[in-house]
Design a protein around this motif. Structure first.
Motif, PDB file in Angstrom:
ATOM      1  N   ALA A 245      20.757   4.772   1.492  1.00 16.26           N
ATOM      2  CA  ALA A 245      19.908   5.965   1.573  1.00 16.26           C
ATOM      3  C   ALA A 245      20.748   7.234   1.491  1.00 16.26           C
ATOM      4  O   ALA A 245      20.355   8.211   0.834  1.00 16.26           O
ATOM      5  N   MET A 246      21.907   7.238   2.124  1.00 17.00           N
ATOM      6  CA  MET A 246      22.772   8.408   2.085  1.00 17.00           C
ATOM      7  C   MET A 246      23.314   8.634   0.671  1.00 17.00           C
ATOM      8  O   MET A 246      23.286   9.762   0.160  1.00 17.00           O
ATOM      9  N   ILE A 247      23.756   7.588   0.027  1.00 11.91           N
ATOM     10  CA  ILE A 247      24.312   7.715  -1.322  1.00 11.91           C
ATOM     11  C   ILE A 247      23.222   8.106  -2.312  1.00 11.91           C
ATOM     12  O   ILE A 247      23.410   9.021  -3.137  1.00 11.91           O
ATOM     13  N   SER A 248      22.077   7.444  -2.250  1.00 13.19           N
ATOM     14  CA  SER A 248      21.005   7.764  -3.194  1.00 13.19           C
ATOM     15  C   SER A 248      20.468   9.172  -2.956  1.00 13.19           C
ATOM     16  O   SER A 248      20.142   9.888  -3.906  1.00 13.19           O
ATOM     17  N   GLY A 249      20.384   9.607  -1.701  1.00 19.11           N
ATOM     18  CA  GLY A 249      19.950  10.973  -1.410  1.00 19.11           C
ATOM     19  C   GLY A 249      20.894  11.999  -2.007  1.00 19.11           C
ATOM     20  O   GLY A 249      20.461  13.020  -2.560  1.00 19.11           O
TER      21      GLY A 249
ATOM     22  N   LEU B 237       1.884   7.397  -6.287  1.00 18.73           N
ATOM     23  CA  LEU B 237       0.803   8.338  -6.567  1.00 18.73           C
ATOM     24  C   LEU B 237       1.291   9.784  -6.460  1.00 18.73           C
ATOM     25  O   LEU B 237       0.865  10.647  -7.218  1.00 18.73           O
ATOM     26  N   TYR B 238       2.209  10.048  -5.540  1.00 17.80           N
ATOM     27  CA  TYR B 238       2.802  11.378  -5.434  1.00 17.80           C
ATOM     28  C   TYR B 238       3.666  11.701  -6.651  1.00 17.80           C
ATOM     29  O   TYR B 238       3.901  12.862  -6.965  1.00 17.80           O
ATOM     30  N   LEU B 239       4.138  10.698  -7.329  1.00 16.22           N
ATOM     31  CA  LEU B 239       4.997  10.879  -8.497  1.00 16.22           C
ATOM     32  C   LEU B 239       4.202  11.321  -9.734  1.00 16.22           C
ATOM     33  O   LEU B 239       4.734  12.030 -10.587  1.00 16.22           O
TER      34      LEU B 239
ATOM     35  N   VAL C  40      15.970  16.317 -17.374  1.00 18.64           N
ATOM     36  CA  VAL C  40      16.777  15.879 -16.224  1.00 18.64           C
ATOM     37  C   VAL C  40      15.898  15.673 -14.998  1.00 18.64           C
ATOM     38  O   VAL C  40      16.033  14.677 -14.272  1.00 18.64           O
ATOM     39  N   LEU C  41      14.972  16.598 -14.753  1.00 18.69           N
ATOM     40  CA  LEU C  41      14.081  16.454 -13.599  1.00 18.69           C
ATOM     41  C   LEU C  41      13.130  15.265 -13.757  1.00 18.69           C
ATOM     42  O   LEU C  41      12.792  14.599 -12.772  1.00 18.69           O
ATOM     43  N   LEU C  42      12.708  14.984 -14.990  1.00 18.07           N
ATOM     44  CA  LEU C  42      11.854  13.815 -15.220  1.00 18.07           C
ATOM     45  C   LEU C  42      12.619  12.530 -14.947  1.00 18.07           C
ATOM     46  O   LEU C  42      12.092  11.604 -14.305  1.00 18.07           O
ATOM     47  N   VAL C  43      13.860  12.454 -15.398  1.00 14.99           N
ATOM     48  CA  VAL C  43      14.681  11.274 -15.123  1.00 14.99           C
ATOM     49  C   VAL C  43      14.878  11.113 -13.616  1.00 14.99           C
ATOM     50  O   VAL C  43      14.771  10.005 -13.082  1.00 14.99           O
ATOM     51  N   ALA C  44      15.130  12.230 -12.922  1.00 13.64           N
ATOM     52  CA  ALA C  44      15.310  12.163 -11.470  1.00 13.64           C
ATOM     53  C   ALA C  44      14.034  11.675 -10.784  1.00 13.64           C
ATOM     54  O   ALA C  44      14.092  10.846  -9.870  1.00 13.64           O
ATOM     55  N   ALA C  45      12.888  12.173 -11.216  1.00 15.93           N
ATOM     56  CA  ALA C  45      11.618  11.756 -10.608  1.00 15.93           C
ATOM     57  C   ALA C  45      11.360  10.275 -10.844  1.00 15.93           C
ATOM     58  O   ALA C  45      10.910   9.558  -9.938  1.00 15.93           O
ATOM     59  N   LEU C  46      11.635   9.800 -12.048  1.00 17.97           N
ATOM     60  CA  LEU C  46      11.417   8.382 -12.347  1.00 17.97           C
ATOM     61  C   LEU C  46      12.381   7.495 -11.562  1.00 17.97           C
ATOM     62  O   LEU C  46      11.995   6.414 -11.077  1.00 17.97           O
ATOM     63  N   LEU C  47      13.633   7.941 -11.429  1.00 17.50           N
ATOM     64  CA  LEU C  47      14.587   7.170 -10.626  1.00 17.50           C
ATOM     65  C   LEU C  47      14.179   7.143  -9.160  1.00 17.50           C
ATOM     66  O   LEU C  47      14.297   6.105  -8.494  1.00 17.50           O
ATOM     67  N   GLN C  48      13.684   8.261  -8.644  1.00 19.46           N
ATOM     68  CA  GLN C  48      13.221   8.291  -7.262  1.00 19.46           C
ATOM     69  C   GLN C  48      11.999   7.392  -7.069  1.00 19.46           C
ATOM     70  O   GLN C  48      11.876   6.717  -6.045  1.00 19.46           O
ATOM     71  N   GLY C  49      11.114   7.363  -8.057  1.00 21.23           N
ATOM     72  CA  GLY C  49       9.963   6.470  -7.977  1.00 21.23           C
ATOM     73  C   GLY C  49      10.374   5.010  -7.987  1.00 21.23           C
ATOM     74  O   GLY C  49       9.842   4.194  -7.226  1.00 21.23           O
ATOM     75  N   ALA C  50      11.332   4.676  -8.833  1.00 20.96           N
ATOM     76  CA  ALA C  50      11.830   3.293  -8.870  1.00 20.96           C
ATOM     77  C   ALA C  50      12.521   2.939  -7.561  1.00 20.96           C
ATOM     78  O   ALA C  50      12.362   1.818  -7.041  1.00 20.96           O
ATOM     79  N   TYR C  51      13.278   3.884  -7.010  1.00 15.56           N
ATOM     80  CA  TYR C  51      13.952   3.648  -5.728  1.00 15.56           C
ATOM     81  C   TYR C  51      12.934   3.395  -4.616  1.00 15.56           C
ATOM     82  O   TYR C  51      13.098   2.478  -3.811  1.00 15.56           O
ATOM     83  N   GLN C  52      11.871   4.190  -4.597  1.00 15.11           N
ATOM     84  CA  GLN C  52      10.848   3.997  -3.564  1.00 15.11           C
ATOM     85  C   GLN C  52      10.105   2.681  -3.742  1.00 15.11           C
ATOM     86  O   GLN C  52       9.706   2.048  -2.768  1.00 15.11           O
ATOM     87  N   ALA C  53       9.918   2.267  -4.985  1.00 19.48           N
ATOM     88  CA  ALA C  53       9.236   0.993  -5.234  1.00 19.48           C
ATOM     89  C   ALA C  53      10.110  -0.194  -4.816  1.00 19.48           C
ATOM     90  O   ALA C  53       9.599  -1.220  -4.358  1.00 19.48           O
ATOM     91  N   LEU C  54      11.427  -0.057  -4.997  1.00 17.18           N
ATOM     92  CA  LEU C  54      12.345  -1.145  -4.658  1.00 17.18           C
ATOM     93  C   LEU C  54      12.815  -1.112  -3.207  1.00 17.18           C
ATOM     94  O   LEU C  54      13.495  -2.035  -2.756  1.00 17.18           O
TER      95      LEU C  54
ATOM     96  N   MET D 261       0.818  -1.194   0.000  1.00 11.88           N
ATOM     97  CA  MET D 261       0.000   0.000   0.000  1.00 11.88           C
ATOM     98  C   MET D 261       0.858   1.252   0.000  1.00 11.88           C
ATOM     99  O   MET D 261       0.550   2.216  -0.675  1.00 11.88           O
ATOM    100  N   SER D 262       1.960   1.268   0.765  1.00 10.16           N
ATOM    101  CA  SER D 262       2.806   2.455   0.826  1.00 10.16           C
ATOM    102  C   SER D 262       3.502   2.710  -0.508  1.00 10.16           C
ATOM    103  O   SER D 262       3.808   3.855  -0.831  1.00 10.16           O
ATOM    104  N   ILE D 263       3.757   1.652  -1.274  1.00  9.01           N
ATOM    105  CA  ILE D 263       4.366   1.823  -2.596  1.00  9.01           C
ATOM    106  C   ILE D 263       3.405   2.559  -3.513  1.00  9.01           C
ATOM    107  O   ILE D 263       3.796   3.471  -4.247  1.00  9.01           O
TER     108      ILE D 263
END
Length: 133
Positions: free
Chosen positions: A75-79, A8-10, A44-58, A1-3
């Motif tokens: 988390a530190m490196i990805s942030g 959804l925020y993405l 660039v921002l779209l790629v960043a958003a999609l990568l962040q969405g994939a990171y949150q899903a995984l 559910m949290s995924i």
């Protein structure tokens, strides 16, 4: 559910960035370099958003496979990586806004009714030779 909630925020971000890409791509002819910089910034921002969405899903599977100690490092490196990508995208957008346009372009004018040549204005007599009344 949290995924699902995280993804959804993405959706609004992706919609805004796709619209931004379309608008800046269409404006490249009239706005030149500024629109190109804005286009690259949106990509660039779209790629960043999609990568962040994939990171949150995984994220849940990463926690299960590596534990919390590895997760803290990840988390530190990805942030840091996401921050650099987002700053680069925003920098490109801002530079696109302040970039000069391709010269002073005049708007295209449509066909205008030609006017006949105007007769010259009658010249006034030199001073002291005014007609008397």
């Amino acid at each position: 559910m949290s995924i699902a909630i995280a993804l959804l925020y993405l959706v609004p971000t992706v919609i805004v960035l796709v619209v931004g890409i379309v608008l800046t791509a269409r404006a490249r002819g009239s706005h030149g370099r500024g629109a190109t910089l804005g286009l690259v910034g949106c990509v660039v921002l779209l790629v960043a958003a999609l990568l962040q969405g994939a990171y949150q899903a995984l994220l849940p599977s990463l926690v299960e496979s590596g534990g919390y100690r590895m997760m803290a490092t990840l988390a530190m490196i990805s942030g840091l990586v996401f921050m650099v990508i987002n700053v680069a995208g925003l920098g490109l957008l801002i530079s696109g806004v302040v970039a000069r346009r391709n010269g002073a372009q005049q708007p295209a004018q449509g066909w205008q009714q030609p006017y006949p040549p105007q007769p010259p204005y009658p010249q006034q007599p030199p001073p002291g030779q005014w007609p008397s009344r």
